[in-house]
Motif scaffolding. Structure first.
Motif, PDB file in Angstrom:
ATOM      1  N   LEU A 143      -0.077  10.744 -17.346  1.00 23.35           N
ATOM      2  CA  LEU A 143      -0.835   9.553 -18.027  1.00 23.35           C
ATOM      3  C   LEU A 143      -0.209   9.786 -19.522  1.00 23.35           C
ATOM      4  CD1 LEU A 143      -3.947  10.070 -16.381  1.00 23.35           C
ATOM      5  CD2 LEU A 143      -2.653   8.074 -16.088  1.00 23.35           C
ATOM      6  N   GLY A 144       0.291  10.897 -20.153  1.00 19.80           N
ATOM      7  CA  GLY A 144       0.773  10.708 -21.197  1.00 19.80           C
ATOM      8  C   GLY A 144      -0.604  11.085 -22.395  1.00 19.80           C
ATOM      9  N   ALA A 145      -1.474  11.783 -21.722  1.00 17.79           N
ATOM     10  CA  ALA A 145      -2.776  12.039 -22.446  1.00 17.79           C
ATOM     11  C   ALA A 145      -3.353  13.234 -22.061  1.00 17.79           C
ATOM     12  CB  ALA A 145      -3.789  10.895 -22.509  1.00 17.79           C
ATOM     13  N   ALA A 146      -3.406  14.302 -22.926  1.00 18.37           N
ATOM     14  CA  ALA A 146      -4.446  15.595 -22.566  1.00 18.37           C
ATOM     15  C   ALA A 146      -4.150  16.246 -21.354  1.00 18.37           C
ATOM     16  CB  ALA A 146      -5.992  15.105 -22.388  1.00 18.37           C
ATOM     17  N   ASP A 147      -2.827  16.486 -21.131  1.00 19.57           N
ATOM     18  CA  ASP A 147      -2.490  17.136 -19.806  1.00 19.57           C
ATOM     19  C   ASP A 147      -3.117  16.467 -18.471  1.00 19.57           C
ATOM     20  OD1 ASP A 147      -5.203  18.007 -19.723  1.00 19.57           O
ATOM     21  OD2 ASP A 147      -4.428  20.281 -19.224  1.00 19.57           O
ATOM     22  N   ARG A 148      -2.826  15.230 -18.140  1.00 23.19           N
ATOM     23  CA  ARG A 148      -3.457  14.702 -17.138  1.00 23.19           C
ATOM     24  C   ARG A 148      -2.273  13.864 -16.371  1.00 23.19           C
ATOM     25  NH1 ARG A 148      -8.597  16.390 -15.303  1.00 23.19           N
ATOM     26  NH2 ARG A 148      -9.559  17.506 -17.045  1.00 23.19           N
ATOM     27  N   GLU A 149      -2.580  13.676 -15.095  1.00 21.21           N
ATOM     28  CA  GLU A 149      -1.416  12.841 -14.393  1.00 21.21           C
ATOM     29  C   GLU A 149      -2.507  12.131 -13.394  1.00 21.21           C
ATOM     30  OE1 GLU A 149       1.351  15.282 -12.612  1.00 21.21           O
ATOM     31  OE2 GLU A 149      -0.075  16.269 -11.453  1.00 21.21           O
ATOM     32  N   VAL A 150      -1.962  11.041 -12.782  1.00 28.05           N
ATOM     33  CA  VAL A 150      -2.498  10.219 -11.799  1.00 28.05           C
ATOM     34  C   VAL A 150      -1.504  10.447 -10.474  1.00 28.05           C
ATOM     35  CG1 VAL A 150      -1.636   8.096 -12.194  1.00 28.05           C
ATOM     36  CG2 VAL A 150      -3.459   7.891 -11.087  1.00 28.05           C
ATOM     37  N   ILE A 151      -2.349  10.800  -9.261  1.00 29.37           N
ATOM     38  CA  ILE A 151      -1.728  10.549  -7.999  1.00 29.37           C
ATOM     39  C   ILE A 151      -2.425   9.785  -7.120  1.00 29.37           C
ATOM     40  CG2 ILE A 151      -1.030  12.118  -6.121  1.00 29.37           C
ATOM     41  CD1 ILE A 151      -1.097  14.438  -8.172  1.00 29.37           C
ATOM     42  N   GLN A 152      -1.608   8.860  -6.481  1.00 27.98           N
ATOM     43  CA  GLN A 152      -2.319   8.149  -5.679  1.00 27.98           C
ATOM     44  C   GLN A 152      -1.673   8.201  -4.190  1.00 27.98           C
ATOM     45  OE1 GLN A 152      -2.231   3.601  -5.935  1.00 27.98           O
ATOM     46  NE2 GLN A 152      -4.434   3.799  -6.185  1.00 27.98           N
ATOM     47  N   ALA A 153      -2.771   8.552  -3.127  1.00 28.23           N
ATOM     48  CA  ALA A 153      -2.242   8.759  -2.039  1.00 28.23           C
ATOM     49  C   ALA A 153      -2.997   7.907  -0.787  1.00 28.23           C
ATOM     50  CB  ALA A 153      -2.206  10.197  -1.903  1.00 28.23           C
ATOM     51  N   ARG A 154      -2.305   7.602   0.151  1.00 25.98           N
ATOM     52  CA  ARG A 154      -3.073   7.163   1.421  1.00 25.98           C
ATOM     53  C   ARG A 154      -3.164   8.369   2.496  1.00 25.98           C
ATOM     54  NH1 ARG A 154       0.169   3.783   5.099  1.00 25.98           N
ATOM     55  NH2 ARG A 154      -0.026   5.408   6.391  1.00 25.98           N
ATOM     56  N   VAL A 155      -4.494   8.534   2.988  1.00 21.57           N
ATOM     57  CA  VAL A 155      -4.868   9.350   3.766  1.00 21.57           C
ATOM     58  C   VAL A 155      -5.304   8.942   4.887  1.00 21.57           C
ATOM     59  CG1 VAL A 155      -6.150  11.740   3.915  1.00 21.57           C
ATOM     60  CG2 VAL A 155      -5.588  11.094   1.643  1.00 21.57           C
ATOM     61  N   ASP A 156      -4.816   9.355   6.011  1.00 18.74           N
ATOM     62  CA  ASP A 156      -5.196   8.825   7.338  1.00 18.74           C
ATOM     63  C   ASP A 156      -5.730   9.906   8.404  1.00 18.74           C
ATOM     64  OD1 ASP A 156      -3.836   6.221   6.948  1.00 18.74           O
ATOM     65  OD2 ASP A 156      -1.862   7.343   7.265  1.00 18.74           O
ATOM     66  N   PHE A 157      -6.890   9.474   8.922  1.00 21.48           N
ATOM     67  CA  PHE A 157      -7.765  10.289   9.776  1.00 21.48           C
ATOM     68  C   PHE A 157      -7.813   9.748  11.234  1.00 21.48           C
ATOM     69  CE2 PHE A 157      -9.122  11.184   5.496  1.00 21.48           C
ATOM     70  CZ  PHE A 157      -9.895  12.241   5.442  1.00 21.48           C
ATOM     71  N   GLU A 158      -7.372  10.459  12.241  1.00 25.32           N
ATOM     72  CA  GLU A 158      -7.700  10.319  13.388  1.00 25.32           C
ATOM     73  C   GLU A 158      -8.940  10.320  13.630  1.00 25.32           C
ATOM     74  OE1 GLU A 158      -5.262   8.948  15.557  1.00 25.32           O
ATOM     75  OE2 GLU A 158      -3.865   8.981  14.050  1.00 25.32           O
ATOM     76  N   PRO A 159      -9.557   9.514  14.971  1.00 26.16           N
ATOM     77  CA  PRO A 159     -10.927   9.400  15.013  1.00 26.16           C
ATOM     78  C   PRO A 159     -11.655  11.100  15.022  1.00 26.16           C
ATOM     79  CG  PRO A 159     -10.034   8.006  16.373  1.00 26.16           C
ATOM     80  CD  PRO A 159      -8.637   8.733  15.820  1.00 26.16           C
ATOM     81  N   GLY A 160     -12.796  11.233  14.534  1.00 21.63           N
ATOM     82  CA  GLY A 160     -13.270  12.744  14.872  1.00 21.63           C
ATOM     83  C   GLY A 160     -12.831  13.572  13.790  1.00 21.63           C
ATOM     84  N   VAL A 161     -11.687  13.147  13.173  1.00 22.72           N
ATOM     85  CA  VAL A 161     -11.162  14.351  12.346  1.00 22.72           C
ATOM     86  C   VAL A 161     -12.052  14.452  10.858  1.00 22.72           C
ATOM     87  CG1 VAL A 161      -9.001  15.032  11.112  1.00 22.72           C
ATOM     88  CG2 VAL A 161      -8.807  14.197  13.539  1.00 22.72           C
ATOM     89  N   THR A 162     -12.076  15.700  10.575  1.00 23.70           N
ATOM     90  CA  THR A 162     -12.597  16.199   9.304  1.00 23.70           C
ATOM     91  C   THR A 162     -11.666  16.920   8.423  1.00 23.70           C
ATOM     92  OG1 THR A 162     -14.811  16.315  10.306  1.00 23.70           O
ATOM     93  CG2 THR A 162     -14.643  17.386   8.315  1.00 23.70           C
ATOM     94  N   SER A 163     -11.899  16.468   7.214  1.00 23.25           N
ATOM     95  CA  SER A 163     -10.744  17.035   5.983  1.00 23.25           C
ATOM     96  C   SER A 163     -11.268  18.469   5.990  1.00 23.25           C
ATOM     97  CB  SER A 163     -10.889  16.429   4.515  1.00 23.25           C
ATOM     98  OG  SER A 163     -12.064  16.613   4.150  1.00 23.25           O
ATOM     99  N   PRO A 164     -10.601  19.409   5.845  1.00 24.71           N
ATOM    100  CA  PRO A 164     -10.985  20.671   5.115  1.00 24.71           C
ATOM    101  C   PRO A 164     -11.840  20.701   4.091  1.00 24.71           C
ATOM    102  CG  PRO A 164      -8.496  20.702   4.851  1.00 24.71           C
ATOM    103  CD  PRO A 164      -9.049  19.390   5.481  1.00 24.71           C
ATOM    104  N   ARG A 165     -12.740  21.448   3.769  1.00 19.14           N
ATOM    105  CA  ARG A 165     -13.736  21.628   2.570  1.00 19.14           C
ATOM    106  C   ARG A 165     -12.583  21.904   1.508  1.00 19.14           C
ATOM    107  NH1 ARG A 165     -17.203  25.001  -0.404  1.00 19.14           N
ATOM    108  NH2 ARG A 165     -19.388  23.810  -0.845  1.00 19.14           N
TER     109      ARG A 165
END
Length: 135
Positions: free
Chosen positions: A42-64
Motif C-alpha cells: 500500500l506504500g504507507a505505514a508498513d501495510r499491504e492489501v491481500i485479496q483472496a477468494r475462499v471456497d468452503f464445501e457445505p458444512g465446512v468450518t474454518s479453523p479459529r
C-alpha cells in the motif's frame, strides 16, 4: 511523451498483475481452499492489501484464527455463519459483507447446502503471516 506514459502505464499494470500473486488454490483443510487474487504494497505505514477468494464445501468450518490487520469478508455465493470472539454469531448470504477488526479471533462456517465462496480483503502488516491460528 505519450508513448512514455503509455509504456509506464503498461509496466505498472504488469507489476500489479505479477503481484496478483498466487492463483493456485491453497488447501488449509479438507473442503476449504484459498486463491490469492491480489497482493500489493500500500506504500504507507508498513501495510499491504491481500485479496483472496475462499471456497468452503457445505458444512465446512474454518479453523479459529485472526489476522495482523483488518479483514472485510464479502459473500460471493452460499450462506455463512461468522462467529467473532465476544460477539453473537451472524449469518450472511450472497451480497452481504462483514468487517473483522485486527486481531479478533473468528471462524466462518458454510451453513448452506452448496459450496460457498467469500471474497476476503485483508489490510495487514507487511511481512507477517496473513492468518494466525488461535486455540
Amino acid at each position: 511523451m505519450r508513448l512514455f506514459m503509455a509504456s509506464a502505464a503498461l509496466l505498472v499494470s504488469m507489476i500489479g498483475i505479477a503481484h496478483a500473486a498466487d492463483t493456485q488454490p491453497r488447501h488449509w483443510q479438507q473442503g476449504l481452499s484459498r486463491i490469492d487474487l491480489v497482493h500489493q504494497d500500500l506504500g504507507a505505514a508498513d501495510r499491504e492489501v491481500i485479496q483472496a477468494r475462499v471456497d468452503f464445501e457445505p458444512g465446512v468450518t474454518s479453523p479459529r484464527h485472526a489476522h495482523p490487520g483488518v479483514e472485510v469478508a464479502y459473500v460471493i455465493s452460499g450462506t455463512f455463519e461468522y462467529q467473532l470472539e465476544g460477539r453473537a454469531p451472524v449469518t450472511l448470504k450472497a451480497g452481504d459483507s462483514l468487517f473483522i477488526p485486527e486481531g479478533v479471533a473468528h471462524v466462518a462456517k458454510n451453513v448452506g447446502q452448496d459450496k460457498g465462496s467469500e471474497l476476503a480483503t485483508y489490510i495487514v502488516k507487511k511481512g507477517e503471516p496473513v492468518l494466525i491460528l488461535k486455540p
